[in-house]
Design an enzyme around this catalytic site. Structure first.
Site, PDB file in Angstrom:
ATOM      1  N   GLY A  46       5.027   5.737   8.137  1.00  0.00           N
ATOM      2  CA  GLY A  46       5.623   5.041   8.681  1.00  0.00           C
ATOM      3  C   GLY A  46       6.825   5.374   9.480  1.00  0.00           C
ATOM      4  CD  GLN A  51      12.117   3.062   8.628  1.00  0.00           C
ATOM      5  OE1 GLN A  51      10.837   2.962   9.266  1.00  0.00           O
ATOM      6  NE2 GLN A  51      12.476   3.182   7.511  1.00  0.00           N
ATOM      7  CB  CYS A  96      11.742   1.727   2.939  1.00  0.00           C
ATOM      8  SG  CYS A  96      12.205   1.558   4.569  1.00  0.00           S
ATOM      9  CG  LEU A  97      10.864   7.658   5.432  1.00  0.00           C
ATOM     10  CD1 LEU A  97      10.676   7.878   7.189  1.00  0.00           C
ATOM     11  CD2 LEU A  97      11.137   8.469   4.610  1.00  0.00           C
ATOM     12  CG  HIS A 138       6.364  -1.189   5.224  1.00  0.00           C
ATOM     13  ND1 HIS A 138       7.102  -0.840   3.800  1.00  0.00           N
ATOM     14  CD2 HIS A 138       7.742  -0.584   6.219  1.00  0.00           C
ATOM     15  CE1 HIS A 138       7.953  -0.147   3.828  1.00  0.00           C
ATOM     16  NE2 HIS A 138       8.418  -0.018   5.371  1.00  0.00           N
ATOM     17  CD  GLU A 139       6.999   1.428   9.906  1.00  0.00           C
ATOM     18  OE1 GLU A 139       7.639   1.239   9.889  1.00  0.00           O
ATOM     19  OE2 GLU A 139       6.722   2.369   8.516  1.00  0.00           O
ATOM     20  CG  HIS A 142      11.679  -1.162   9.428  1.00  0.00           C
ATOM     21  ND1 HIS A 142      12.297  -1.279   8.625  1.00  0.00           N
ATOM     22  CD2 HIS A 142       9.883  -0.599   8.589  1.00  0.00           C
ATOM     23  CE1 HIS A 142      11.905  -0.531   7.215  1.00  0.00           C
ATOM     24  NE2 HIS A 142      10.818   0.282   7.191  1.00  0.00           N
TER      25      HIS A 142
HETATM   26 NI    NI Z   1      10.016   1.297   5.852  1.00  0.00          NI
END
Ligand code: NI
Length: 181
Positions: A46, A51, A96-97, A138-139, A142
């Site tokens: 995701g 991000q 998470c990236l 989660h997204e 963000h």
């Molecule tokens: Ni993330």
């Protein structure tokens, strides 16, 4: 197509809240393609627009790399809004990236209903469970400026604080290009 650099904790863009858009332009469609390419390149499941430094209310998901799940292929969510959450919750390990090298178990509702616009800007209302429900929450977080670790207990967060300090100084390993705060 372009692979975009991923913004890392504690960059201010990750605390920005996205506001809904009323149309998608060809540039936005191109940006969505770049988001997918960036996510695949980084082996993520995701990715939210902030991000990669954008304030657009968009995230992309593809969990087929994580699960043998052919019914959920690459999917884009525009103007996402979670309109209902199940009372039943469960823990699952998240990463998470934007927070490389940090994983922890997050307690979240197991089922959700999401209202969003698809890649053609058509409104959809869908129920999700399993890993899709997890990733969508989660997204969506963000896009509201919330990191997954902010959902942990304060004790847990205290234990992670030194690791977070290392991350914001660039003291981590990532296989993709990053932007430090
Ligand atoms: Ni993330």
């Amino acid at each position: 197509m372009a692979i975009l650099p991923v913004y890392v904790y504690n960059h201010s863009v990750l605390k920005q809240k996205a506001t809904p858009i009323s149309e998608i332009t060809p540039e936005t469609k191109q940006f969505i393609e770049d988001m997918f390419e960036t996510m695949y390149h980084a082996n993520g499941i995701g990715l939210a627009a902030n991000q990669v430094g954008s304030s657009l209310p968009i995230f992309v998901v593809d969990i087929t790399g994580a699960e043998d799940d052919t019914k959920h292929e690459r999917q884009v969510f525009i103007n996402p809004e979670i309109i209902s959450f199940s009372e039943e919750k469960g823990e699952y390990e998240e990463g998470c990236l934007s927070v490389p090298d940090l994983r922890d178990y997050v307690d979240r509702p197991l089922k959700i209903t999401v209202k969003y616009r698809d890649g053609n800007f058509v409104e959809q209302i869908e129920e999700y469970d399993g890993l899709m429900a997890r990733v969508i929450q989660h997204e969506t977080d963000h896009l509201n400026g919330i990191y997954f670790f902010e959902r942990l207990s304060s004790i847990r967060r205290t234990l992670l604080s030194s690791k977070l300090k290392k991350i914001q100084k660039g003291n981590f390993k990532a296989s993709y290009q990053t932007v430090l705060p």
